[in-house]
Design an enzyme around this catalytic site. Structure first.
Site, mmCIF file in Angstrom:
data_model
loop_
_atom_site.group_PDB
_atom_site.id
_atom_site.type_symbol
_atom_site.label_atom_id
_atom_site.label_comp_id
_atom_site.label_asym_id
_atom_site.label_seq_id
_atom_site.Cartn_x
_atom_site.Cartn_y
_atom_site.Cartn_z
ATOM 1 N N ASN A 1 -9.116 52.474 17.585
ATOM 2 C CA ASN A 1 -9.120 51.612 18.777
ATOM 3 C C ASN A 1 -7.756 51.609 19.460
ATOM 4 O O ASN A 1 -7.679 51.581 20.689
ATOM 5 C CB ASN A 1 -9.571 50.196 18.410
ATOM 6 C CG ASN A 1 -11.076 50.113 18.244
ATOM 7 O OD1 ASN A 1 -11.825 50.258 19.210
ATOM 8 N ND2 ASN A 1 -11.531 49.928 17.006
ATOM 9 N N ASN B 1 -9.628 40.264 20.169
ATOM 10 C CA ASN B 1 -10.083 40.988 18.979
ATOM 11 C C ASN B 1 -11.290 41.849 19.329
ATOM 12 O O ASN B 1 -12.095 41.488 20.184
ATOM 13 C CB ASN B 1 -10.474 39.989 17.885
ATOM 14 C CG ASN B 1 -10.920 40.672 16.604
ATOM 15 O OD1 ASN B 1 -10.250 41.593 16.111
ATOM 16 N ND2 ASN B 1 -12.047 40.256 16.059
ATOM 17 N N HIS C 1 -14.626 43.338 17.473
ATOM 18 C CA HIS C 1 -15.427 43.180 16.254
ATOM 19 C C HIS C 1 -16.630 44.112 16.335
ATOM 20 O O HIS C 1 -17.308 44.165 17.372
ATOM 21 C CB HIS C 1 -15.884 41.723 16.108
ATOM 22 C CG HIS C 1 -16.607 41.487 14.827
ATOM 23 N ND1 HIS C 1 -15.953 41.332 13.627
ATOM 24 C CD2 HIS C 1 -17.926 41.432 14.542
ATOM 25 C CE1 HIS C 1 -16.837 41.182 12.664
ATOM 26 N NE2 HIS C 1 -18.053 41.239 13.192
ATOM 27 N N LEU D 1 -7.058 43.762 9.696
ATOM 28 C CA LEU D 1 -7.958 43.203 8.690
ATOM 29 C C LEU D 1 -7.468 41.917 8.028
ATOM 30 O O LEU D 1 -7.977 41.516 6.991
ATOM 31 C CB LEU D 1 -8.305 44.277 7.648
ATOM 32 C CG LEU D 1 -9.001 45.525 8.270
ATOM 33 C CD1 LEU D 1 -9.379 46.527 7.198
ATOM 34 C CD2 LEU D 1 -10.217 45.141 9.116
ATOM 35 N N ASP E 1 -13.727 34.946 14.253
ATOM 36 C CA ASP E 1 -14.766 35.629 15.044
ATOM 37 C C ASP E 1 -15.562 34.676 15.937
ATOM 38 O O ASP E 1 -16.640 35.029 16.424
ATOM 39 C CB ASP E 1 -15.732 36.429 14.154
ATOM 40 C CG ASP E 1 -15.066 37.630 13.497
ATOM 41 O OD1 ASP E 1 -14.116 38.166 14.084
ATOM 42 O OD2 ASP E 1 -15.501 38.021 12.399
ATOM 43 N N GLY F 1 -6.674 53.213 13.164
ATOM 44 C CA GLY F 1 -6.196 53.001 14.525
ATOM 45 C C GLY F 1 -6.953 53.752 15.609
ATOM 46 O O GLY F 1 -6.377 54.106 16.642
#
Ligand code: GAR
Length: 196
Positions: free
Chosen positions: A15, A108, A110, A91, A151, A13
């Protein structure tokens, strides 16, 4: 109106922490994190949420399967009147059915410059291993909207990071986090939430 944000996590975590800090500093002001959902029990992200006083729930993805995870998540999202979902170190790949309920509402982060090193199988350290194997000289991070293509959704922001000749996957992951992910995510989220 300040947008109500849910953050989906599966691990450490960092982010999520960046977003909590951005909220405290006022960098993130058009949105507020009001819910954290973890797909795994016992992860450090849950402690970060607790310390920040944000309601956090575990929905064990492995035990419940994706459909079970998403069904419970939908209930929590409705209860907390969520406007935007951020998948940050999350994930699992969300189903098309789930994603289509939130068009341009799921964001998201990435850890590569998409469309390079993205898609199923490219997550966490694997992304950086692949970048080093391919020998790219630049990598970075991408913040994008989530669509049913893993993605593959519209890109909101990217930040490039230099790859060094002596990099290990761990060293590169750390530099991408410090120089790209933790900088980019709060800025991109504020941009999306800000009235326009
Ligand atoms: C981060 O590098 C994040 O970008 C990545 O997992 C790491 C853990 O993040 N996410 C993915 O690979 C998703 N495909 P965290 O410290 O925020 O939990």
């Amino acid at each position: 109106m300040v947008k109500r944000i849910a953050v989906f996590v599966s691990g450490g975590g960092t982010n999520l922490q960046t977003l909590i800090d951005a909220q405290a500093s006022g960098l993130l002001r058009s949105g507020e994190i009001v819910l954290v959902i973890s797909s795994k029990p016992g992860v450090f992200a849950l402690e970060r949420a607790e310390r920040a006083g944000i309601p956090a729930f575990v929905i064990p993805r492995q035990q419940l399967g994706l459909a079970g995870f998403e069904a419970r998540a939908l209930e929590l999202l409705a209860e907390h009147q969520i406007d935007y979902i951020v998948t940050a170190g999350f994930l699992s790949i969300l189903s098309a059915d789930f994603v289509q309920r939130f068009p341009n509402r799921i964001i998201n982060i990435h850890p590569a410059l998409l469309p390079a090193f993205g898609g199923a199988g490219f997550y966490g350290l694997r992304v950086h291993e692949a970048a080093l194997e391919r020998g790219v000289k630049l990598t970075g991070a991408t913040v994008h909207f989530v669509t049913e293509e893993c993605d593959g959704g519209p890109i909101i922001a990217q930040q490039a990071v230099e790859v060094r000749p002596d990099d290990t996957p761990e060293a590169l992951q750390r530099r991408v986090m410090e120089q790209a992910e933790w900088v980019l995510l709060p800025l991109a989220l504020e941009q999306v939430c800000a009235p326009h």
